[in-house]
Design a protein around this motif. Structure first.
Motif, short mmCIF file in Angstrom:
data_model
loop_
_atom_site.label_atom_id
_atom_site.label_comp_id
_atom_site.label_asym_id
_atom_site.label_seq_id
_atom_site.Cartn_x
_atom_site.Cartn_y
_atom_site.Cartn_z
N ALA B 52 -2.17 2.65 13.54
CA ALA B 52 -2.25 2.42 12.27
C ALA B 52 -2.02 3.68 11.44
O ALA B 52 -1.36 3.71 10.22
CB ALA B 52 -3.88 2.18 11.92
N ALA B 65 -3.01 2.44 -1.05
CA ALA B 65 -3.18 1.11 -0.42
C ALA B 65 -3.15 1.14 0.94
O ALA B 65 -4.00 0.57 1.75
CB ALA B 65 -2.32 0.14 -1.20
N VAL B 66 -2.03 1.58 1.41
CA VAL B 66 -1.58 1.45 3.05
C VAL B 66 -2.76 2.54 3.71
O VAL B 66 -3.21 2.19 4.63
CB VAL B 66 -0.12 2.01 3.17
CG1 VAL B 66 0.05 1.83 4.76
CG2 VAL B 66 0.74 1.20 2.34
N LYS B 69 -6.09 0.64 3.91
CA LYS B 69 -6.24 -0.50 4.84
C LYS B 69 -6.16 -0.03 6.18
O LYS B 69 -6.84 -0.49 7.02
CB LYS B 69 -4.82 -1.38 4.71
CG LYS B 69 -4.91 -2.34 3.34
CD LYS B 69 -3.30 -2.96 3.25
CE LYS B 69 -3.67 -3.90 2.01
NZ LYS B 69 -2.36 -4.17 1.60
N THR B 72 -9.51 1.17 6.92
CA THR B 72 -10.26 0.25 7.19
C THR B 72 -10.25 -0.35 8.66
O THR B 72 -11.16 -0.72 9.44
CB THR B 72 -10.15 -1.11 5.98
OG1 THR B 72 -10.20 -0.25 5.07
CG2 THR B 72 -11.04 -1.96 6.49
N ILE B 73 -8.98 -0.38 9.05
CA ILE B 73 -8.82 -0.92 10.38
C ILE B 73 -9.30 0.05 11.49
O ILE B 73 -9.97 -0.43 12.46
CB ILE B 73 -7.10 -1.10 10.80
CG1 ILE B 73 -6.72 -2.30 9.97
CG2 ILE B 73 -6.87 -1.41 12.38
CD1 ILE B 73 -4.87 -2.45 9.93
N PHE B 76 -13.19 0.05 11.46
CA PHE B 76 -13.85 -1.12 12.08
C PHE B 76 -13.67 -1.31 13.56
O PHE B 76 -14.57 -1.74 14.12
CB PHE B 76 -12.97 -2.44 11.38
CG PHE B 76 -13.78 -3.66 11.46
CD1 PHE B 76 -14.53 -3.87 10.52
CD2 PHE B 76 -13.32 -4.76 12.17
CE1 PHE B 76 -15.56 -5.25 10.60
CE2 PHE B 76 -14.15 -5.92 12.54
CZ PHE B 76 -15.13 -6.01 11.58
N LEU B 77 -12.38 -0.82 14.17
CA LEU B 77 -12.11 -0.88 15.44
C LEU B 77 -13.04 0.28 16.00
O LEU B 77 -13.84 -0.33 17.10
CB LEU B 77 -10.82 -0.32 15.60
CG LEU B 77 -9.77 -1.61 15.95
CD1 LEU B 77 -8.36 -0.79 15.96
CD2 LEU B 77 -10.14 -2.55 16.86
#
Lengths: 89, 123
Positions: B52, B65-66, B69, B72-73, B76-77
Motif C-alpha cells: 500500500a 486521496a491515494v 486510501k 485507511t487500508i 484497518f489491517l
C-alpha cells in the motif's frame, strides 16, 4: 522496470495463494481451513493493490477497503459460529 | 524513465512479496494450528502494508486521496488482523485442538471456553 516488478509480484502472489489453497484442502481441522481462507483474502487485497499499481489508477483501492472489511467480518462470524454454534446473540 | 519513486516502489513491492510468501510458507510448514496462525496474521499484514505504501509512491492523481486510501487500508489491517487471529485461536482452543509437543507454556484452562462464559451460554 515497474511493469516487470509488478508481473513478478503478481506471480509470487499467485504462488502464495496456491500454498494457502494447499492448506485449505489439506488442513486437518476446520480452523485451519478458516485460517487459509483468511490468508487467501489478505493475499487478494495485496493482488488488488498490485493491479492498481500496474494500471496506474486508484479505483481498486476502494475495493481493497471494502474487501478487507468483508473478510474480517466473515472470519469473525465463522469463528464465533465455531465457538458458540450461533452468530447473533 | 525510471525515477526514484519507481525504484522505491519496486523495492517496497518486493519486500511485501517476500513477507506475503513467507506467511504462506509458514502456513504450510508449521507443525500445529497455533504456530501456523502466527505466520499469515503477522507477516501478511506487513506485506500488504508495504504494498500500500508502494501504491502511494507511483499512482498519479492526487497524492492526498491515494495516501488517505492507503492509510485507511493499513490502519484497518492493523486493527482487524489481531482480532481475527484472536477469534480463530479461541475457536481452535474451545474446539479441543491441542498445541504441538514443543509448546511449553500453556496458560489457558483446558475446559472449553464456550461453556463457562456467562454472557454467551453455549447452545
Amino acid at each position: 522496470m515497474l511493469a516487470t516488478v509488478t508481473s513478478i509480484v503478481m506471480f509470487g502472489l499467485a504462488l502464495s495463494m496456491a500454498l494457502c489453497a494447499y492448506r485449505l484442502f489439506r488442513g486437518p481441522a476446520v480452523v485451519d481451513r478458516l485460517l487459509a481462507v483468511d490468508t487467501i483474502s489478505t493475499n487478494l487485497l495485496a493482488f488488488l493493490i498490485v493491479l492498481s499499481i500496474d494500471q496506474r489508477t486508484d479505483v481498486y483501492l476502494d475495493s481493497v477497503i471494502v474487501l478487507a472489511l468483508l473478510a474480517f467480518v466473515a472470519t469473525v462470524a465463522i469463528a464465533k459460529a465455531l465457538v458458540w454454534g450461533r452468530i447473533i446473540d | 524513465m525510471t525515477s526514484g519513486a519507481e525504484i522505491l516502489a519496486s523495492v517496497l513491492l518486493l519486500i511485501g512479496l517476500a513477507f506475503t510468501l513467507l506467511g504462506s510458507v509458514g502456513l504450510v510448514r508449521f507443525p500445529d494450528f497455533y504456530t501456523r496462525m502466527h505466520a499469515p496474521t503477522k507477516a501478511t499484514t506487513l506485506g500488504v502494508s508495504s504494498m500500500a505504501l508502494a501504491a502511494v509512491l507511483v499512482i498519479p492523481g492526487g497524492i492526498v486521496a491515494v495516501l488517505m486510501k492507503a492509510l485507511t487500508i493499513i490502519a484497518f489491517l492493523f486493527l482487524t488482523a489481531p482480532i481475527g487471529a484472536h477469534m480463530m485461536a479461541r475457536a481452535a482452543r474451545s474446539g479441543g485442538i491441542a498445541p504441538c509437543e514443543e509448546t511449553r507454556i500453556d496458560e489457558m484452562p483446558t475446559e472449553p471456553v464456550g461453556e463457562d462464559d456467562g454472557g454467551h451460554p453455549a447452545g
